[in-house]
Structure formats: C-alpha cells, structure tokens
Design an enzyme around this catalytic site. Structure first.
Site, PDB file in Angstrom:
ATOM      1  N   TYR A   9       0.833  -1.208   0.000  1.00 37.17           N
ATOM      2  CA  TYR A   9       0.000   0.000   0.000  1.00 37.17           C
ATOM      3  C   TYR A   9       0.874   1.267   0.000  1.00 37.17           C
ATOM      4  O   TYR A   9       0.625   2.205  -0.771  1.00 37.17           O
ATOM      5  CB  TYR A   9      -0.902  -0.048   1.236  1.00 37.17           C
ATOM      6  CG  TYR A   9      -1.903   1.067   1.366  1.00 37.17           C
ATOM      7  CD1 TYR A   9      -3.040   1.114   0.553  1.00 37.17           C
ATOM      8  CD2 TYR A   9      -1.747   2.058   2.336  1.00 37.17           C
ATOM      9  CE1 TYR A   9      -3.976   2.128   0.708  1.00 37.17           C
ATOM     10  CE2 TYR A   9      -2.683   3.074   2.499  1.00 37.17           C
ATOM     11  CZ  TYR A   9      -3.796   3.105   1.678  1.00 37.17           C
ATOM     12  OH  TYR A   9      -4.727   4.111   1.833  1.00 37.17           O
ATOM     13  N   LYS A  23       1.039   4.113  -2.883  1.00 33.99           N
ATOM     14  CA  LYS A  23       0.676   5.505  -2.578  1.00 33.99           C
ATOM     15  C   LYS A  23       1.856   6.449  -2.813  1.00 33.99           C
ATOM     16  O   LYS A  23       1.678   7.603  -3.212  1.00 33.99           O
ATOM     17  CB  LYS A  23       0.156   5.613  -1.140  1.00 33.99           C
ATOM     18  CG  LYS A  23      -1.174   4.888  -0.909  1.00 33.99           C
ATOM     19  CD  LYS A  23      -2.276   5.400  -1.808  1.00 33.99           C
ATOM     20  CE  LYS A  23      -3.657   4.918  -1.403  1.00 33.99           C
ATOM     21  NZ  LYS A  23      -4.700   5.362  -2.347  1.00 33.99           N
TER      22      LYS A  23
HETATM   23  P1  NAD Z   1     -13.470   2.542   1.065  1.00 31.12           P
HETATM   24  O1  NAD Z   1     -12.993   1.142   1.196  1.00 31.12           O
HETATM   25  O2  NAD Z   1     -14.512   3.050   2.003  1.00 31.12           O
HETATM   26  O3  NAD Z   1     -13.997   2.789  -0.433  1.00 31.12           O
HETATM   27  C1  NAD Z   1     -13.200   2.429  -1.525  1.00 31.12           C
HETATM   28  C2  NAD Z   1     -13.989   2.541  -2.794  1.00 31.12           C
HETATM   29  O4  NAD Z   1     -13.106   2.131  -3.857  1.00 31.12           O
HETATM   30  C3  NAD Z   1     -15.208   1.630  -2.867  1.00 31.12           C
HETATM   31  O5  NAD Z   1     -16.270   2.312  -3.500  1.00 31.12           O
HETATM   32  C4  NAD Z   1     -14.743   0.475  -3.752  1.00 31.12           C
HETATM   33  O6  NAD Z   1     -15.781  -0.130  -4.519  1.00 31.12           O
HETATM   34  C5  NAD Z   1     -13.787   1.197  -4.688  1.00 31.12           C
HETATM   35  N1  NAD Z   1     -12.838   0.289  -5.317  1.00 31.12           N
HETATM   36  C6  NAD Z   1     -11.928  -0.502  -4.722  1.00 31.12           C
HETATM   37  N2  NAD Z   1     -11.278  -1.233  -5.641  1.00 31.12           N
HETATM   38  C7  NAD Z   1     -11.803  -0.898  -6.843  1.00 31.12           C
HETATM   39  C8  NAD Z   1     -11.564  -1.320  -8.182  1.00 31.12           C
HETATM   40  N3  NAD Z   1     -10.647  -2.248  -8.470  1.00 31.12           N
HETATM   41  N4  NAD Z   1     -12.298  -0.770  -9.177  1.00 31.12           N
HETATM   42  C9  NAD Z   1     -13.241   0.164  -8.902  1.00 31.12           C
HETATM   43  N5  NAD Z   1     -13.501   0.604  -7.673  1.00 31.12           N
HETATM   44  C10 NAD Z   1     -12.803   0.071  -6.648  1.00 31.12           C
HETATM   45  O7  NAD Z   1     -12.143   3.438   1.108  1.00 31.12           O
HETATM   46  P2  NAD Z   1     -11.919   4.940   1.644  1.00 31.12           P
HETATM   47  O8  NAD Z   1     -11.497   4.868   3.062  1.00 31.12           O
HETATM   48  O9  NAD Z   1     -13.057   5.796   1.265  1.00 31.12           O
HETATM   49  O10 NAD Z   1     -10.612   5.338   0.809  1.00 31.12           O
HETATM   50  C11 NAD Z   1     -10.673   6.050  -0.415  1.00 31.12           C
HETATM   51  C12 NAD Z   1      -9.256   6.375  -0.864  1.00 31.12           C
HETATM   52  O11 NAD Z   1      -8.593   7.123   0.158  1.00 31.12           O
HETATM   53  C13 NAD Z   1      -8.397   5.127  -1.084  1.00 31.12           C
HETATM   54  O12 NAD Z   1      -7.549   5.340  -2.175  1.00 31.12           O
HETATM   55  C14 NAD Z   1      -7.600   5.031   0.185  1.00 31.12           C
HETATM   56  O13 NAD Z   1      -6.388   4.341  -0.014  1.00 31.12           O
HETATM   57  C15 NAD Z   1      -7.388   6.489   0.511  1.00 31.12           C
HETATM   58  N6  NAD Z   1      -7.088   6.728   1.907  1.00 31.12           N
HETATM   59  C16 NAD Z   1      -7.994   6.424   2.879  1.00 31.12           C
HETATM   60  C17 NAD Z   1      -7.667   6.666   4.203  1.00 31.12           C
HETATM   61  C18 NAD Z   1      -8.618   6.369   5.327  1.00 31.12           C
HETATM   62  O14 NAD Z   1      -8.218   6.535   6.478  1.00 31.12           O
HETATM   63  N7  NAD Z   1      -9.842   5.954   5.066  1.00 31.12           N
HETATM   64  C19 NAD Z   1      -6.430   7.206   4.532  1.00 31.12           C
HETATM   65  C20 NAD Z   1      -5.530   7.501   3.512  1.00 31.12           C
HETATM   66  C21 NAD Z   1      -5.884   7.269   2.201  1.00 31.12           C
END
Ligand code: NAD
Length: 249
Positions: free
Chosen positions: A157, A161
C-alpha cells in the site's frame, strides 16, 4: 465557504460507491458538475448516482474494475463518445491487503499496486488527450500519509501511494502548459470502512500520533478536492496536500 461553480464540467470519481469517494462525488455534484460515479459494484455506484439525481443534480454511474486496463479503456471510450471530454478526474479507488513482507503473497502485492496505482495511470492515459484539447483540467490523485511515512505491514500500500506522488509530479510537468493541474491529497486516518475495522484500542493508539488528536472525516478530504477544482487553486500543481491532522510535517 469555497467559491466553486463547476457548471458545465464533467467529472469522474473512482471508488465513488462509499467512503471518501462517495462524499467527493456528492460535493462536486453540489458544485453543479455532472458526476460520473465509478466503483466495482453496480449496487453502490448506482445508489450514489441515484441519490445525486434525486437531489435534482446531475450524475451517472459505471460499475468497472479500475485495475483492469481493458475495462478502463472500454469505459473511457463510452464516456468520451457521450461527453467528448472529462474535465475533472479524481483517482480515489483504493484497497488494502496488509501483511508483513515475509508473509505477503505476490497476489496481494500486485492487487494493491494495480488498484491503487496502475488504475490512475490507465485513467489519465485514456482521458488526458481530450482534456488537453479543452485547455482546462484538474487531476486529483488520492494518496495517503502512509505513502510519505511508510507503515509496517503495508509495504504494498505505501509503495503504491508513494508511486502515486511520482506519477502526480511527472504528469503535472507534462500538462502544465495546457491549463491542467495535477495534484495529490495525502489523507491521514479518516473515518470510513477502511479504518472502521481497526478497533477502539488501535484507534486510541493512532490518535496519540495525531497532533490534532482525532481521526478525520470524509468531508475533510472532499472539501480539499473541491478547493483544488476551484479557480482559487489554478496556480497549484504538482503538490501533495497533507490532510492528516498534522501527522506528517
Ligand atoms: P473505502 O474502502 O470506504 O472505499 C473504496 C472505494 O473504492 C469503494 O467504493 C470500492 O468499490 C472502490 N474500489 C476498490 N477497488 C476498486 C476497483 N478495483 N475498481 C473500482 N472501484 C474500486 O475506502 P476509503 O477509506 O473511502 O478510501 C478512499 C481512498 O482514500 C483510497 O484510495 C484510500 O487508499 C485512501 N485513503 C484512505 C484513508 C482512510 O483513512 N480511510 C487514509 C488515507 C488514504
């Protein structure tokens, strides 16, 4: 309040089915953009698009696996034949498959690299040419604090990133002269299903390393996306905006 009127702009958000992506899609729709909600499952992206339409705003959806080059290419062809171009691209879809390196399978390495990093390459490659023709565009890649600091158990990851940051800066240089900005947002710990599974004791431990002493909310990220789309951000490109309560300084 950010002054951001996106009327007439077509915007595509990946991972729009829930969490941060859902909030970004809804916020950009409220700024009057037409929002294309993309996620893996039909049910989630259609529900988000429908909720936007029910609010009197404009959206459509595609259920596509963005880690597949062919699927992204097919989707982009369909979108471009209907809309001519996408003005705003938010690469937000992401997954985690955590493990210490000694136990990490090749499959978990590749799945995370393909979903979090290659997907952004596929989407930008398919959409940048008409964006250049339009001489205006915004590309926003959702990275992570872990891409800047590393994290034990997340080498796949954090590599993906961190890779997104290099992709952001290189493409920012390639398209800057065409009125297109390319930036990354590096969220810290945000309350979504991705962090829900951590458990209260882990969350308490995490908070000790956050100067602002709390997890972030999805709106903390979507508000920065809206700002980057606004004319107020027209002179910002190739940057990483850290939205993490001060974790990374
Ligand atoms: P989440 O798991 O709640 O939602 C992820 C979304 O991505 C879902 O709608 C899922 O269907 C979609 N997805 C995953 N794989 C896919 C694919 N192969 N094709 C199409 N869609 C796909 O995640 P989140 O917490 O909302 O995170 C969103 C972004 O923010 C991610 O890139 C994550 O790495 C990043 N992020 C999140 C956090 C956190 O604390 N939540 C922190 C840093 C970065």
């Amino acid at each position: 309040m950010i002054e951001c009127d996106l009327q007439g702009k077509v915007c595509l958000v990946t991972g729009a089915g829930k969490g941060i992506g859902k909030d970004i899609a809804i916020r950009l729709a409220h700024a009057r953009a037409h929002v294309i909600c993309v996620s893996r499952t039909e049910q989630s992206c259609s529900a988000v698009a429908q909720s936007i339409i029910d609010a009197g705003l404009s959206a459509e959806h595609f259920a596509v696996d963005v880690s597949s080059s062919q699927s992204v290419s097919d989707m982009c062809s369909a979108i471009l034949s209907k809309h001519e171009r996408v003005d705003i691209l938010v690469n937000n879809a992401g997954i985690t498959r955590d493990n210490l390196i000694m136990r990490m399978s090749d499959g978990d390495w590749l799945d995370v690299l393909n979903t979090n990093l290659s997907s952004s390459f596929f989407l930008i490659k398919n959409l940048v040419r008409p964006m250049i023709k339009g001489r205006w565009g915004r590309i926003i890649n959702i990275s992570s604090v872990v891409g800047c600091m590393g994290n034990a158990g997340q080498c796949n990851y954090s590599a993906a990133k961190a890779g997104l940051l290099g992709l952001t800066k290189s493409i920012a240089r390639e398209v800057a002269s065409r009125g297109i900005t390319v930036n990354a947002i590096a969220p810290g710990f945000i309350r979504t299903s991705m962090t829900e599974s951590l458990g209260e004791s882990v969350v308490e431990k995490i908070k000790e390393n956050i100067p602002l002493q709390s997890l972030g909310e999805v709106s903390d990220i979507s508000s920065v996306v809206e700002f980057l789309c606004s004319e107020g951000a027209r002179y910002i490109t190739g940057q990483v905006l850290h939205v993490d309560g001060g974790m990374y300084m």
